[in-house]
Design an enzyme around this catalytic site. Structure first.
Site, mmCIF file in Angstrom:
data_model
loop_
_atom_site.group_PDB
_atom_site.id
_atom_site.type_symbol
_atom_site.label_atom_id
_atom_site.label_comp_id
_atom_site.label_asym_id
_atom_site.label_seq_id
_atom_site.Cartn_x
_atom_site.Cartn_y
_atom_site.Cartn_z
ATOM 1 N N ASP A 49 0.806 -1.171 -0.111
ATOM 2 C CA ASP A 49 0.027 -0.007 -0.060
ATOM 3 C C ASP A 49 0.761 1.383 -0.083
ATOM 4 O O ASP A 49 2.160 1.287 0.420
ATOM 5 C CB ASP A 49 -1.114 -0.021 1.264
ATOM 6 C CG ASP A 49 -0.184 -0.130 2.550
ATOM 7 O OD1 ASP A 49 0.621 -0.518 2.769
ATOM 8 O OD2 ASP A 49 -0.606 0.929 3.378
ATOM 9 N N GLU A 56 11.818 -1.132 3.467
ATOM 10 C CA GLU A 56 11.478 0.284 3.653
ATOM 11 C C GLU A 56 12.619 1.210 2.958
ATOM 12 O O GLU A 56 13.719 0.436 2.963
ATOM 13 C CB GLU A 56 11.169 0.851 5.245
ATOM 14 C CG GLU A 56 9.912 0.034 5.704
ATOM 15 C CD GLU A 56 8.409 1.006 5.149
ATOM 16 O OE1 GLU A 56 8.945 1.986 4.482
ATOM 17 O OE2 GLU A 56 7.587 0.371 5.583
ATOM 18 N N GLU A 99 0.260 -1.156 5.721
ATOM 19 C CA GLU A 99 1.249 -0.534 6.763
ATOM 20 C C GLU A 99 0.889 0.857 6.823
ATOM 21 O O GLU A 99 1.502 1.403 7.995
ATOM 22 C CB GLU A 99 2.612 -0.871 5.952
ATOM 23 C CG GLU A 99 3.794 -0.613 6.808
ATOM 24 C CD GLU A 99 4.120 0.900 6.787
ATOM 25 O OE1 GLU A 99 5.082 1.200 7.678
ATOM 26 O OE2 GLU A 99 3.790 1.552 6.046
ATOM 27 N N GLU A 100 0.426 1.442 5.852
ATOM 28 C CA GLU A 100 0.442 3.072 6.297
ATOM 29 C C GLU A 100 -0.746 3.585 7.007
ATOM 30 O O GLU A 100 -0.831 4.604 7.388
ATOM 31 C CB GLU A 100 0.029 3.662 4.845
ATOM 32 C CG GLU A 100 1.299 3.658 3.788
ATOM 33 C CD GLU A 100 2.614 4.412 3.892
ATOM 34 O OE1 GLU A 100 2.693 5.005 5.262
ATOM 35 O OE2 GLU A 100 3.495 4.230 3.612
ATOM 36 N N HIS A 109 5.997 9.832 1.019
ATOM 37 C CA HIS A 109 5.020 10.541 0.870
ATOM 38 C C HIS A 109 4.919 11.981 0.239
ATOM 39 O O HIS A 109 4.113 12.715 0.370
ATOM 40 C CB HIS A 109 4.369 10.630 2.214
ATOM 41 C CG HIS A 109 4.136 9.647 3.097
ATOM 42 N ND1 HIS A 109 3.702 9.731 4.282
ATOM 43 C CD2 HIS A 109 4.465 8.424 2.812
ATOM 44 C CE1 HIS A 109 3.748 8.164 4.831
ATOM 45 N NE2 HIS A 109 4.242 7.548 4.108
#
Length: 354
Positions: A70, A147, A123-124, A325
């Site tokens: 995600d 990550e 996860e987000e 992001h």
């Protein structure tokens, strides 16, 4: 699962671009999960999508490669163009760094080395995919979580998280009155919490408790008889504290309101001398880099895995985490290539040997 044309001859870069092109905002990961599963099917790997949406491809459990499918919302046109600083070819697009670059690198390494793989969802938001995994399978011998750390960086630690909602109500009254209303009570409580965790200037951020309000609402109730206020808050928990200790201190500052704590993620800090950490240092040197050992001030699914599984683990993946992001999220392709090579070396080193 939808049938997809074989990807056996697809290069890692081509797979990465295709995966980034498929939107997978948290809660809507299915299309991307199906494409990822098709990659494993094309290499004759046992694979399925479980009941929460994770892509599961079990194999040699000497290593479990895992990363999240995600992304956060935000449309960034997918293209290959020069990076802002390096000028080298880079893949632009939402999720290229966080964390589809690491996700695809993990998938390619898992296929090439025969190691286990899980692509997790959520996860987000709430790590529901990782929580489902730890509740429904035994611990592997090693976890490599995906990550962005830079292709030559190894993340050994993350702070934990405590999140809650403070709610308080007071009688309505004229604003000339000196008594606190509910909005002031909320402000006062949060001020005392911040003061309780105020660090000295010499304390590294990773070792601090960081306090952040993330949403505040308040005002007169619909019936006009009271003033109501609520505040959503997050506290980041360093490894020298437990989540319970931080909760107790925050609760001790209450002044009549109440807090509903709805999320508690323990911090994690791994030793640098494990077999997996050593394997990464060797692999990074082999491919032309000097290994960097990192500690992250946020949280990741590694916190979830470490809270339930007693095995060595690290977090690793290509990309600059400062671009997580961000509206200019992009991943240098050379960094991605090197990360695949590093992961393949690590998987070969650890496979069947522990």
């Amino acid at each position: 699962m939808n049938s997809v044309v074989s990807t056996q001859e697809m290069t890692p870069r081509e797979l990465l671009k295709e995966i980034v092109t498929i939107p997978s905002v948290s809660g809507d990961e299915q299309a991307c999960a199906e494409r990822l599963a098709a990659y494993f099917e094309s290499h004759d790997r046992n694979v399925w999508i479980d009941e929460v949406g994770n892509v599961r491809a079990p194999a040699d459990d000497s290593v479990l490669f895992t990363s999240h499918i995600d992304t956060v919302p935000g449309e960034i046109p997918v293209r290959i163009d020069a990076g802002e600083q390096s000028g080298e070819p880079a893949l632009w697009g939402r999720g290229s760094v966080d964390a589809k670059g690491p996700l695809v690198a993990m998938a390619v390494a898992a296929v090439r080395t025969g190691m286990s793989f899980v692509g997790v969802v959520g996860e987000e938001v709430d790590s529901r995919g990782a929580c489902h995994v730890v509740a429904n399978r035994d611990a592997p011998e090693t976890v490599i979580n995906g990550e962005p750390s830079g292709w030559n960086g190894i993340t050994l630690g993350y702070r934990g998280l405590l999140a809650g909602t403070y709610v308080v109500t007071s009688e309505s009254g004229h604003t000339s009155r000196p008594e606190n209303n509910a909005i002031q009570d909320a402000m006062d409580w949060w001020g005392r919490v911040e003061q309780a965790f105020e660090p000295d200037e010499w304390t590294p951020v990773f070792e601090r408790v960081t306090c952040k309000p993330i949403r505040v609402e308040g005002g007169t109730s619909d019936d006009g008889l009271s003033v109501e206020s609520s505040m959503d808050v997050q506290l980041r928990v360093p490894p020298n504290h437990t989540v319970d200790e931080i909760r107790e201190i925050a609760d001790s500052q209450l002044n009549g309101g109440t807090v509903r704590w709805y999320d508690a993620v323990p911090p994690v800090m791994m030793e640098p001398r494990t077999d997996v950490a050593r394997a990464f240092r060797v692999a990074i040197r082999k491919h032309g880099g000097d290994a960097r050992l990192l500690r992250k001030t946020g949280t990741s699914d590694m916190n979830v895995f470490a809270s339930e599984w007693d095995c060595p683990m690290v977090t690793y993946g290509p990309g600059d985490s400062d671009l997580d992001h961000a509206p200019n999220e992009h991943l240098p392709l050379e960094s991605f290539d090197r990360s695949v090579a590093v992961l393949e070396s690590v998987g070969q080193k650890l496979g069947g040997s522990q």
